[in-house]
Design an enzyme around this catalytic site. Structure first.
Site, PDB file in Angstrom:
ATOM      1  N   ASN A   9       1.197  -1.589  -0.366  1.00 30.84           N
ATOM      2  CA  ASN A   9      -0.171  -0.097   0.297  1.00 30.84           C
ATOM      3  C   ASN A   9       0.957   1.524   0.263  1.00 30.84           C
ATOM      4  OD1 ASN A   9      -1.469   2.372   1.034  1.00 30.84           O
ATOM      5  ND2 ASN A   9      -3.112   0.942   1.258  1.00 30.84           N
ATOM      6  N   HIS A  12       1.276   6.254   1.577  1.00 33.17           N
ATOM      7  CA  HIS A  12       1.995   7.442   2.098  1.00 33.17           C
ATOM      8  C   HIS A  12       3.370   8.218   1.979  1.00 33.17           C
ATOM      9  CE1 HIS A  12      -0.967   7.212   5.820  1.00 33.17           C
ATOM     10  NE2 HIS A  12      -0.494   5.759   5.655  1.00 33.17           N
ATOM     11  N   HIS A  45      -5.620   3.787  -1.552  1.00 31.73           N
ATOM     12  CA  HIS A  45      -6.982   4.075  -1.343  1.00 31.73           C
ATOM     13  C   HIS A  45      -6.951   5.896  -1.391  1.00 31.73           C
ATOM     14  CE1 HIS A  45      -9.851   4.895   2.395  1.00 31.73           C
ATOM     15  NE2 HIS A  45     -11.195   4.747   1.112  1.00 31.73           N
ATOM     16  N   ARG A  47      -9.086   8.075  -1.291  1.00 27.24           N
ATOM     17  CA  ARG A  47      -9.913   8.865  -0.255  1.00 27.24           C
ATOM     18  C   ARG A  47     -10.668   9.657  -1.179  1.00 27.24           C
ATOM     19  NH1 ARG A  47      -8.489   7.097   5.200  1.00 27.24           N
ATOM     20  NH2 ARG A  47     -10.243   8.316   5.492  1.00 27.24           N
ATOM     21  N   ARG A  51      -6.513  12.717   1.142  1.00 27.90           N
ATOM     22  CA  ARG A  51      -5.863  13.590   1.344  1.00 27.90           C
ATOM     23  C   ARG A  51      -4.401  12.703   0.753  1.00 27.90           C
ATOM     24  NH1 ARG A  51      -6.922  10.441   6.557  1.00 27.90           N
ATOM     25  NH2 ARG A  51      -8.554  11.622   6.800  1.00 27.90           N
ATOM     26  N   GLU A  72      -8.816   0.518  -3.160  1.00 23.99           N
ATOM     27  CA  GLU A  72      -9.073   0.477  -2.056  1.00 23.99           C
ATOM     28  C   GLU A  72     -10.683   1.984  -1.925  1.00 23.99           C
ATOM     29  OE1 GLU A  72      -7.364   0.635   1.811  1.00 23.99           O
ATOM     30  OE2 GLU A  72      -6.061  -0.596   1.586  1.00 23.99           O
ATOM     31  N   THR A 103      -7.982   3.959   7.766  1.00 26.08           N
ATOM     32  CA  THR A 103      -9.232   3.050   8.047  1.00 26.08           C
ATOM     33  C   THR A 103      -9.596   2.481   9.736  1.00 26.08           C
ATOM     34  OG1 THR A 103      -9.311   2.564   5.924  1.00 26.08           O
ATOM     35  CG2 THR A 103     -10.879   1.576   7.293  1.00 26.08           C
ATOM     36  N   GLU A 153     -11.320  -9.091   3.063  1.00 27.38           N
ATOM     37  CA  GLU A 153      -9.503  -8.892   4.248  1.00 27.38           C
ATOM     38  C   GLU A 153      -9.716  -8.619   5.397  1.00 27.38           C
ATOM     39  OE1 GLU A 153      -7.643  -5.639   2.094  1.00 27.38           O
ATOM     40  OE2 GLU A 153      -6.457  -4.939   4.217  1.00 27.38           O
ATOM     41  N   HIS A 193      -3.819  -4.230   7.605  1.00 29.80           N
ATOM     42  CA  HIS A 193      -3.859  -2.863   8.463  1.00 29.80           C
ATOM     43  C   HIS A 193      -3.080  -3.202   9.817  1.00 29.80           C
ATOM     44  CE1 HIS A 193      -5.537   0.633  10.117  1.00 29.80           C
ATOM     45  NE2 HIS A 193      -6.133   1.195   9.126  1.00 29.80           N
TER      46      HIS A 193
HETATM   47  N1  PXP Z   1      -5.677  -2.455   3.877  1.00 28.85           N
HETATM   48  C1  PXP Z   1      -6.801  -1.907   4.026  1.00 28.85           C
HETATM   49  C2  PXP Z   1      -7.969  -1.646   3.903  1.00 28.85           C
HETATM   50  C3  PXP Z   1      -6.732  -0.071   5.048  1.00 28.85           C
HETATM   51  O1  PXP Z   1      -7.586   0.862   4.903  1.00 28.85           O
HETATM   52  C4  PXP Z   1      -5.018  -0.424   5.369  1.00 28.85           C
HETATM   53  C5  PXP Z   1      -4.544   1.759   5.159  1.00 28.85           C
HETATM   54  O2  PXP Z   1      -5.272   2.137   4.395  1.00 28.85           O
HETATM   55  C6  PXP Z   1      -4.105  -0.607   4.818  1.00 28.85           C
HETATM   56  C7  PXP Z   1      -4.758  -2.467   4.358  1.00 28.85           C
HETATM   57  C8  PXP Z   1      -3.119  -1.248   5.004  1.00 28.85           C
HETATM   58  O3  PXP Z   1      -2.769  -0.794   6.366  1.00 28.85           O
HETATM   59  P1  PXP Z   1      -1.015  -0.397   6.676  1.00 28.85           P
HETATM   60  O4  PXP Z   1      -0.401   1.065   5.795  1.00 28.85           O
HETATM   61  O5  PXP Z   1      -2.104   0.095   8.759  1.00 28.85           O
HETATM   62  O6  PXP Z   1      -0.174  -1.402   6.439  1.00 28.85           O
END
Ligand code: PXP
Length: 244
Positions: A9, A12, A45, A47, A51, A72, A103, A153, A193
């Site tokens: 993901n 960031h 994601h 959003r 952001r 996402e 999330t 998930e 997550h």
């Molecule tokens: N899965 C989902 C559905 C999420 O919303 C996120 C965060 O955007 C992640 C996984 C990844 O989480 P993390 O950034 O904490 O690894």
């Protein structure tokens, strides 16, 4: 045992760019590095408040990602319209609140079952795989199956935040049991997550687990060691720390 794959993901990377509103670091360039270093796919994601990831990033990623492109998204008409134009390989439906840092909690599948089922049909017609981000509970897994979604998930956030050993074990059991149930009723299993290089190994024993979505810990490590090394280290951990 089937392989467990990593989708990185990269939200960031975009967070860092948005801090100055410029063009670097570029998430699309980051996606290439992730895939070159063993990621099976890329997750972002989009959003509603934009952001971090922007519409242009999603379009750029569609062109560049060679493995799975997992988008996402919330159950929002505007975002659904964009996703229909992009046609990612997979969408993951997530709940979204404007003021949250990230999330919080899984989808309320019961309260939104009609809408979710419609969205599943729309994306299946486009050949897109659908995953629902849910709490690790049998009841929610059953409801997810009713929508026709391909994957759940399983939300690992509560496990990752647990401190006391008994609490960690309880959350882990919840994830393993929900996954076992999902597999038994024909629902495929992803997880994510809050996962990092320390708390990941016990999650690798999750029955039927196919894909991990991990972002913040990889991008955080990348600040010190570089993205290639951070991705490679996570891919190696997934393949070596899995219980036999
Ligand atoms: N899965 C989902 C559905 C999420 O919303 C996120 C965060 O955007 C992640 C996984 C990844 O989480 P993390 O950034 O904490 O690894």
């Amino acid at each position: 045992m089937a392989e467990i794959v990593l989708c990185v993901n990269i939200d960031h990377i975009a967070t860092l760019r948005q801090a100055r509103g410029g063009v670097e670091p570029d998430p699309v360039a980051g996606a290439v590095i992730c895939e070159e270093n063993g990621a099976a796919g890329i997750t972002v994601h989009l959003r509603e408040d934009r952001r971090h990831i922007q519409d242009l990033d999603v379009a750029g990623l569609r062109d560049v990602v060679r493995g799975k492109f997992n988008l996402e998204m919330a159950l929002s008409d505007d975002i659904i319209a964009i996703a229909k134009g992009i046609v990612p390989n997979q969408i993951t439906l997530v709940p979204e609140k404007r003021r949250e840092l990230t999330t919080e909690g899984g989808l309320d599948v019961g309260a939104n079952i009609k809408r979710i089922s419609e969205v599943v049909r729309i994306f299946h017609d486009l050949g897109v795989v659908v995953s629902l981000f849910v709490e690790p509970e049998k009841r929610v897994v059953d409801l997810s199956r009713e929508t026709g979604a391909d994957f759940v998930e399983l939300h690992t956030g509560t496990y990752c935040n647990a401190k006391a050993e008994a609490e960690v074990q309880k959350e882990l059991d919840r994830i393993h049991q929900a996954a076992h149930h999902a597999v038994s009723i024909g629902v495929r299993v992803n997880a994510g997550h809050g996962l990092n290089y320390r708390n990941l190994p016990p999650i690798l024993a999750t029955p039927g687990l196919e894909e991990l979505n991990i972002g913040h810990s990889i991008v955080s490590r990348a600040v010190f060691t570089g993205l290639a090394g951070a991705v490679k280290e996570m891919v190696d951990l997934i393949s070596t720390a899995r219980p036999a």
